[in-house]
Design a protein around this motif. Structure first.
Motif, short mmCIF file in Angstrom:
data_model
loop_
_atom_site.label_atom_id
_atom_site.label_comp_id
_atom_site.label_asym_id
_atom_site.label_seq_id
_atom_site.Cartn_x
_atom_site.Cartn_y
_atom_site.Cartn_z
N GLN A 278 5.56 0.25 16.97
CA GLN A 278 6.47 -0.60 17.71
C GLN A 278 7.88 -0.03 17.82
OE1 GLN A 278 7.69 -4.31 16.01
NE2 GLN A 278 8.03 -5.22 18.00
N GLY A 279 8.47 0.37 16.66
CA GLY A 279 9.87 0.74 16.74
C GLY A 279 10.29 1.84 15.78
N ASN A 280 9.46 2.15 14.79
CA ASN A 280 9.84 3.17 13.81
C ASN A 280 9.48 4.55 14.35
OD1 ASN A 280 10.25 4.82 11.60
ND2 ASN A 280 9.61 3.26 10.12
N THR B 21 -3.92 0.21 16.71
CA THR B 21 -2.56 -0.35 16.80
C THR B 21 -1.91 -0.30 15.41
OG1 THR B 21 -3.18 -2.66 16.37
CG2 THR B 21 -3.27 -1.91 18.68
N GLY B 22 -0.61 -0.04 15.41
CA GLY B 22 0.08 0.14 14.12
C GLY B 22 -0.53 1.30 13.36
N GLY B 23 -0.88 2.36 14.09
CA GLY B 23 -1.64 3.47 13.49
C GLY B 23 -0.79 4.59 12.93
N ALA C 271 -2.61 -17.10 11.11
CA ALA C 271 -2.91 -16.02 12.06
C ALA C 271 -4.14 -15.23 11.60
CB ALA C 271 -1.71 -15.09 12.19
N LYS C 272 -4.18 -14.89 10.30
CA LYS C 272 -5.28 -14.06 9.81
C LYS C 272 -6.59 -14.85 9.75
CE LYS C 272 -3.10 -10.14 9.15
NZ LYS C 272 -3.33 -9.03 10.10
N ALA C 273 -6.52 -16.16 9.51
CA ALA C 273 -7.73 -17.00 9.57
C ALA C 273 -8.19 -17.11 11.01
CB ALA C 273 -7.45 -18.38 8.98
N ALA D 128 -2.16 -3.61 13.79
CA ALA D 128 -0.72 -3.92 13.66
C ALA D 128 -0.53 -5.35 13.17
CB ALA D 128 -0.01 -3.73 15.00
N GLY D 129 0.37 -5.51 12.22
CA GLY D 129 0.62 -6.85 11.70
C GLY D 129 1.96 -6.90 10.99
N ILE D 130 2.49 -8.12 10.88
CA ILE D 130 3.76 -8.31 10.17
C ILE D 130 3.68 -9.57 9.30
CG2 ILE D 130 5.25 -7.19 11.88
CD1 ILE D 130 6.00 -10.09 12.83
N TYR E 140 -4.83 -6.69 -1.61
CA TYR E 140 -3.50 -6.07 -1.67
C TYR E 140 -3.62 -4.55 -1.69
CZ TYR E 140 -1.45 -10.62 -2.02
OH TYR E 140 -1.04 -11.89 -1.72
N ILE E 141 -3.05 -3.93 -0.67
CA ILE E 141 -3.16 -2.48 -0.47
C ILE E 141 -1.77 -1.86 -0.57
CG2 ILE E 141 -4.03 -0.69 1.11
CD1 ILE E 141 -6.19 -2.76 0.20
N GLU E 142 -1.72 -0.69 -1.19
CA GLU E 142 -0.43 -0.06 -1.45
C GLU E 142 0.18 0.54 -0.17
OE1 GLU E 142 -0.79 2.50 -4.79
OE2 GLU E 142 1.37 2.56 -5.14
N ASP F 215 3.85 -0.02 2.76
CA ASP F 215 5.23 -0.53 2.84
C ASP F 215 5.25 -2.05 2.80
OD1 ASP F 215 6.02 2.07 3.08
OD2 ASP F 215 6.32 2.00 5.26
N MET F 216 4.24 -2.69 3.43
CA MET F 216 4.21 -4.16 3.49
C MET F 216 4.18 -4.75 2.08
SD MET F 216 1.43 -6.57 5.44
CE MET F 216 2.01 -6.49 7.12
N VAL F 217 3.38 -4.14 1.20
CA VAL F 217 3.24 -4.66 -0.16
C VAL F 217 4.38 -4.18 -1.06
CG1 VAL F 217 1.78 -4.38 -2.22
CG2 VAL F 217 0.78 -5.18 -0.10
P1 NDP Z 1 2.75 -1.53 7.53
O1 NDP Z 1 3.92 -2.47 7.55
O2 NDP Z 1 2.71 -0.44 6.53
O3 NDP Z 1 2.58 -0.87 8.99
C1 NDP Z 1 2.54 -1.70 10.10
C2 NDP Z 1 2.24 -0.91 11.35
O4 NDP Z 1 2.13 -1.85 12.44
C3 NDP Z 1 3.34 0.05 11.75
O5 NDP Z 1 2.79 1.18 12.42
C4 NDP Z 1 4.17 -0.77 12.74
O6 NDP Z 1 4.92 0.00 13.67
C5 NDP Z 1 3.08 -1.54 13.45
N1 NDP Z 1 3.56 -2.75 14.10
C6 NDP Z 1 4.16 -3.82 13.53
N2 NDP Z 1 4.46 -4.73 14.46
C7 NDP Z 1 4.06 -4.22 15.65
C8 NDP Z 1 4.11 -4.68 17.00
N3 NDP Z 1 4.63 -5.87 17.33
N4 NDP Z 1 3.61 -3.88 17.98
C9 NDP Z 1 3.07 -2.68 17.67
N5 NDP Z 1 2.98 -2.20 16.42
C10 NDP Z 1 3.49 -2.96 15.42
O7 NDP Z 1 1.49 -2.48 7.44
P2 NDP Z 1 0.14 -2.32 6.58
O8 NDP Z 1 -0.43 -0.99 6.80
O9 NDP Z 1 0.39 -2.80 5.21
O10 NDP Z 1 -0.78 -3.43 7.29
C11 NDP Z 1 -1.66 -3.12 8.36
C12 NDP Z 1 -2.51 -4.36 8.66
O11 NDP Z 1 -3.23 -4.74 7.49
C13 NDP Z 1 -1.67 -5.57 9.06
O12 NDP Z 1 -2.36 -6.30 10.05
C14 NDP Z 1 -1.60 -6.36 7.78
O13 NDP Z 1 -1.37 -7.71 8.03
C15 NDP Z 1 -2.96 -6.10 7.18
N6 NDP Z 1 -3.06 -6.28 5.75
C16 NDP Z 1 -2.27 -5.56 4.90
C17 NDP Z 1 -2.42 -5.74 3.54
C18 NDP Z 1 -1.63 -4.96 2.55
O14 NDP Z 1 -1.76 -5.27 1.35
N7 NDP Z 1 -0.86 -3.97 2.93
C19 NDP Z 1 -3.35 -6.74 2.98
C20 NDP Z 1 -4.12 -7.42 3.97
C21 NDP Z 1 -3.96 -7.21 5.30
P3 NDP Z 1 6.38 0.59 13.27
O15 NDP Z 1 6.10 1.72 12.32
O16 NDP Z 1 6.96 1.03 14.57
O17 NDP Z 1 7.13 -0.53 12.63
#
Ligand code: NDP
Length: 241
Positions: free
Chosen positions: A35-37, A9-11, A151-153, A84-86, A180-182, A184-186
């Motif tokens: 999800q939407g991108n 998911t979120g792959g 949520a993460k806990a 997948a996470g936000i 912390y991983i490089e 878009d989220m970070v």
């Molecule tokens: P990104 O924001 O880079 O990517 C998120 C991905 O999840 C996208 O493919 C997005 O889809 C998808 N997504 C988000 N919401 C939904 C939803 N409701 N349904 C389906 N897909 C969804 O995230 P990261 O790669 O940074 O993070 C991945 C995971 O790792 C998350 O769970 C995050 O919490 C966790 N994490 C990340 C860290 C970091 O430093 N980056 C640190 C610790 C944990 P779309 O492209 O359509 O938006």
């Protein structure tokens, strides 16, 4: 892992993209969700040749339908990566109910939604690998992230409970807790805040998505059948349990 069927998911972006690519390299047939991108998802598909599927992990029915569709096309699901996470950051005293609900639903309820959809098939076949991406902030508790940290806990408790339920059925259930991983989220974090964060990482840099993917592939392997209910922390030494 040859010919195993894997959903990430979120792959299509960030950590999930790196996981999908590595699982494919290891021989799995991978379906990456988003999800939407649409633009990023189509670019990912073109670049990697990996199948994509659009659905909201926070929605029980959409998850169920997506898994049934994968089963109809590929026969089964062997590996599930709940990635997948936000984030929707803010102090609790200013946080709206929508920020709480969307973060809990996307990061935690999604685990129920996706696992519920795959678990009966895995139990029947006697094999499964479930790996959920948690976070260092679920271990530490992060300022401005009561929703995300909760949520993460929650993922840790979910993982251990499901691991016990499925241990005798050939299914392993584990969590990976990145620092912390490089991605878009970070990149969305303010520059001065990010500088401070990196200053607290003993390794002295952000992690790379590929460094998380490596651990996920390790846990997803056929040979990892004796590892279950565990959390693998990958954070450059920022948090040591
Ligand atoms: P990104 O924001 O880079 O990517 C998120 C991905 O999840 C996208 O493919 C997005 O889809 C998808 N997504 C988000 N919401 C939904 C939803 N409701 N349904 C389906 N897909 C969804 O995230 P990261 O790669 O940074 O993070 C991945 C995971 O790792 C998350 O769970 C995050 O919490 C966790 N994490 C990340 C860290 C970091 O430093 N980056 C640190 C610790 C944990 P779309 O492209 O359509 O938006």
């Amino acid at each position: 892992m040859k010919n195993k069927i894997a959903i990430v998911t979120g792959g299509t972006r960030g950590i999930g993209k790196a996981i999908a690519i590595d699982l494919k390299k290891a021989g799995a047939k991978v379906i990456a969700s988003y999800q939407g991108n649409e633009e990023a998802a189509l670019a990912f598909k073109k670049e990697t040749g990996i199948a994509i599927s659009r659905f909201d992990v926070a929605d029980y029915e959409q998850c169920n339908t997506a898994v049934r569709t994968v089963e109809a096309e590929y026969g089964r699901v062997d590996i599930l990566i709940n990635n997948a996470g936000i984030t929707r950051d803010g102090f609790l005293h200013k946080m709206g109910e929508d920020s709480w609900d969307s973060v809990l639903d996307t990061n935690l309820k999604s685990c129920f939604n996706m696992c519920r959809a795959v678990i009966e098939g895995m139990r029947t076949r006697g094999f499964g690998r479930i790996i959920t991406i948690s976070s260092i902030n679920g271990q530490l508790g992060q300022f401005g992230q009561t929703n995300y940290s909760a949520a993460k806990a929650g993922v840790f408790g979910f993982t251990k409970a499901l691991a016990r339920e499925c241990a005798a059925k050939g299914i392993t259930v584990n969590a990976v807790a990145p620092g912390y991983i490089e991605t878009d989220m970070v990149k969305a974090v303010q520059e001065d805040v990010l500088k401070k964060i990196v200053g607290n990482i003993p390794v002295g840099r952000l992690g790379q998505p590929s460094e998380i993917a490596r651990a996920v592939c390790f846990l997803a392997a056929d040979e990892a059948g004796f590892i279950t209910g565990e959390t693998l922390s990958i954070n450059g030494g920022q948090y040591m349990e």
